[in-house]
Motif scaffolding. Structure first.
Motif, mmCIF file in Angstrom:
data_model
loop_
_atom_site.group_PDB
_atom_site.id
_atom_site.type_symbol
_atom_site.label_atom_id
_atom_site.label_comp_id
_atom_site.label_asym_id
_atom_site.label_seq_id
_atom_site.Cartn_x
_atom_site.Cartn_y
_atom_site.Cartn_z
ATOM 1 N N ARG A 47 0.870 -1.171 0.000
ATOM 2 C CA ARG A 47 0.000 0.000 0.000
ATOM 3 C C ARG A 47 0.908 1.221 0.000
ATOM 4 N N VAL A 48 0.436 2.309 -0.588
ATOM 5 C CA VAL A 48 1.239 3.516 -0.743
ATOM 6 C C VAL A 48 0.767 4.608 0.214
ATOM 7 N N LEU A 49 1.711 5.303 0.818
ATOM 8 C CA LEU A 49 1.408 6.408 1.714
ATOM 9 C C LEU A 49 1.068 7.646 0.896
ATOM 10 N N LEU A 50 -0.111 8.211 1.146
ATOM 11 C CA LEU A 50 -0.494 9.476 0.533
ATOM 12 C C LEU A 50 -0.848 10.463 1.626
ATOM 13 N N LEU A 51 -0.563 11.719 1.349
ATOM 14 C CA LEU A 51 -0.843 12.797 2.284
ATOM 15 C C LEU A 51 -1.838 13.755 1.662
ATOM 16 N N ARG A 52 -2.761 14.238 2.473
ATOM 17 C CA ARG A 52 -3.657 15.306 2.019
ATOM 18 C C ARG A 52 -3.013 16.608 2.481
ATOM 19 N N HIS A 53 -2.404 17.298 1.519
ATOM 20 C CA HIS A 53 -1.629 18.510 1.790
ATOM 21 C C HIS A 53 -2.557 19.715 1.950
ATOM 22 N N ARG A 54 -2.334 20.511 2.960
ATOM 23 C CA ARG A 54 -3.162 21.686 3.221
ATOM 24 C C ARG A 54 -2.961 22.794 2.188
ATOM 25 N N PHE A 55 -1.778 22.889 1.613
ATOM 26 C CA PHE A 55 -1.457 24.016 0.740
ATOM 27 C C PHE A 55 -1.555 23.702 -0.744
ATOM 28 N N THR A 86 4.941 12.995 8.919
ATOM 29 C CA THR A 86 4.130 11.855 9.366
ATOM 30 C C THR A 86 4.668 11.117 10.583
ATOM 31 N N SER A 87 5.851 11.438 11.048
ATOM 32 C CA SER A 87 6.539 10.728 12.137
ATOM 33 C C SER A 87 6.949 9.307 11.750
ATOM 34 N N GLY A 116 9.226 -1.217 9.289
ATOM 35 C CA GLY A 116 8.420 -1.853 10.320
ATOM 36 C C GLY A 116 6.960 -1.444 10.267
ATOM 37 N N ASP A 117 6.260 -1.794 11.322
ATOM 38 C CA ASP A 117 4.821 -1.533 11.424
ATOM 39 C C ASP A 117 4.632 -0.236 12.211
ATOM 40 N N GLN A 118 4.214 0.822 11.530
ATOM 41 C CA GLN A 118 4.046 2.129 12.161
ATOM 42 C C GLN A 118 2.724 2.748 11.726
ATOM 43 N N VAL A 119 2.260 3.684 12.506
ATOM 44 C CA VAL A 119 1.042 4.429 12.195
ATOM 45 C C VAL A 119 1.432 5.889 12.003
ATOM 46 N N PRO A 120 1.012 6.509 10.893
ATOM 47 C CA PRO A 120 1.384 7.910 10.671
ATOM 48 C C PRO A 120 0.698 8.861 11.649
ATOM 49 N N ARG A 121 1.440 9.873 12.076
ATOM 50 C CA ARG A 121 0.908 10.985 12.866
ATOM 51 C C ARG A 121 1.282 12.260 12.119
ATOM 52 N N VAL A 122 0.295 12.992 11.642
ATOM 53 C CA VAL A 122 0.559 14.165 10.805
ATOM 54 C C VAL A 122 1.027 15.357 11.620
ATOM 55 N N GLU A 126 1.326 21.352 7.609
ATOM 56 C CA GLU A 126 1.321 21.149 6.158
ATOM 57 C C GLU A 126 0.358 20.051 5.721
ATOM 58 N N VAL A 127 0.125 19.090 6.593
ATOM 59 C CA VAL A 127 -0.603 17.882 6.213
ATOM 60 C C VAL A 127 -1.872 17.745 7.047
ATOM 61 N N ALA A 128 -2.998 17.548 6.376
ATOM 62 C CA ALA A 128 -4.272 17.368 7.070
ATOM 63 C C ALA A 128 -4.542 15.902 7.401
ATOM 64 N N GLU A 129 -4.037 15.001 6.569
ATOM 65 C CA GLU A 129 -4.322 13.573 6.752
ATOM 66 C C GLU A 129 -3.237 12.758 6.065
ATOM 67 N N ALA A 130 -2.934 11.589 6.623
ATOM 68 C CA ALA A 130 -1.982 10.643 6.026
ATOM 69 C C ALA A 130 -2.595 9.257 6.121
ATOM 70 N N ARG A 131 -2.623 8.550 4.975
ATOM 71 C CA ARG A 131 -3.206 7.205 4.936
ATOM 72 C C ARG A 131 -2.455 6.353 3.926
ATOM 73 N N PHE A 132 -2.530 5.047 4.136
ATOM 74 C CA PHE A 132 -2.019 4.091 3.161
ATOM 75 C C PHE A 132 -3.166 3.637 2.272
ATOM 76 N N PHE A 133 -2.915 3.603 0.963
ATOM 77 C CA PHE A 133 -3.923 3.245 -0.034
ATOM 78 C C PHE A 133 -3.449 2.050 -0.856
ATOM 79 N N THR A 134 -4.386 1.177 -1.226
ATOM 80 C CA THR A 134 -4.081 0.172 -2.241
ATOM 81 C C THR A 134 -4.180 0.878 -3.591
ATOM 82 N N VAL A 135 -3.685 0.249 -4.625
ATOM 83 C CA VAL A 135 -3.731 0.869 -5.951
ATOM 84 C C VAL A 135 -5.174 1.125 -6.391
#
Length: 159
Positions: A47-55, A86-87, A116-122, A126-135
């Motif tokens: 899965r790919v990390l995508l960010l919802r950028h505020r700007f 994202t930390s 490793g296994d981590q959870v993003p913290r925005v 700059e970033v409103a949200e960070a999530r992993f997406f499948t294609v």
């Protein structure tokens, strides 16, 4: 003095200068570039990390992106940007493509893996949200260049 003599004189003068002086002259003569870096971060499930950028107005979702700081390698700069936004800690950062032709900027695209296994913290600035997406879940308004980079990363990842 003819042209050949002038060239010979310039070459002798250049050779008498030492490294730091030569570098300073080259730095003053040539353009100084900013280096932008963007990249794909894949988790263990591809899965790919995508960010919802505020700007970003037109396409708010995208891959982590930023600019290198003085003295950083491309790999270090991308890892820093991901951590700041994202930390998350990443590994296996590799350069995929370098684009030029922008005014005073080079853009580097990289591909990396989540360490490793981590959870993003925005960062929430700059970033409103960070999530992993499948294609299949990629947002429709994702920038075309980011979509192409994601597809290249997935094509090169082990099945």
């Amino acid at each position: 003095m003819i042209k050949g003599d002038l060239a010979e004189l310039a070459a002798r003068a250049w050779k008498r200068l030492h490294g730091p002086a030569q570098w300073r002259i080259l730095w003053l003569k040539h353009a100084t570039f900013m280096i932008g870096v963007t990249g794909v971060v894949l988790d263990d499930h591809d899965r790919v990390l995508l960010l919802r950028h505020r700007f970003w107005k037109d396409c708010p979702w995208g891959t982590p992106s930023g600019y290198l700081e003085r003295g950083e390698t491309i790999e270090q700069g991308f890892a820093r940007e991901v951590a700041e936004e994202t930390s998350l800690q990443i590994t296996d950062v590799r350069i995929h493509k370098i684009n030029s032709g922008f005014r005073l900027r080079l853009e580097v695209a990289v591909i990396s893996r989540l360490a490793g296994d981590q959870v993003p913290r925005v960062d929430e600035i700059e970033v409103a949200e960070a999530r992993f997406f499948t294609v299949g879940e990629l947002p429709a308004d994702l920038r075309m260049g980011h979509r192409e980079l994601i597809m290249a990363a997935l094509a090169g990842s082990p099945a």
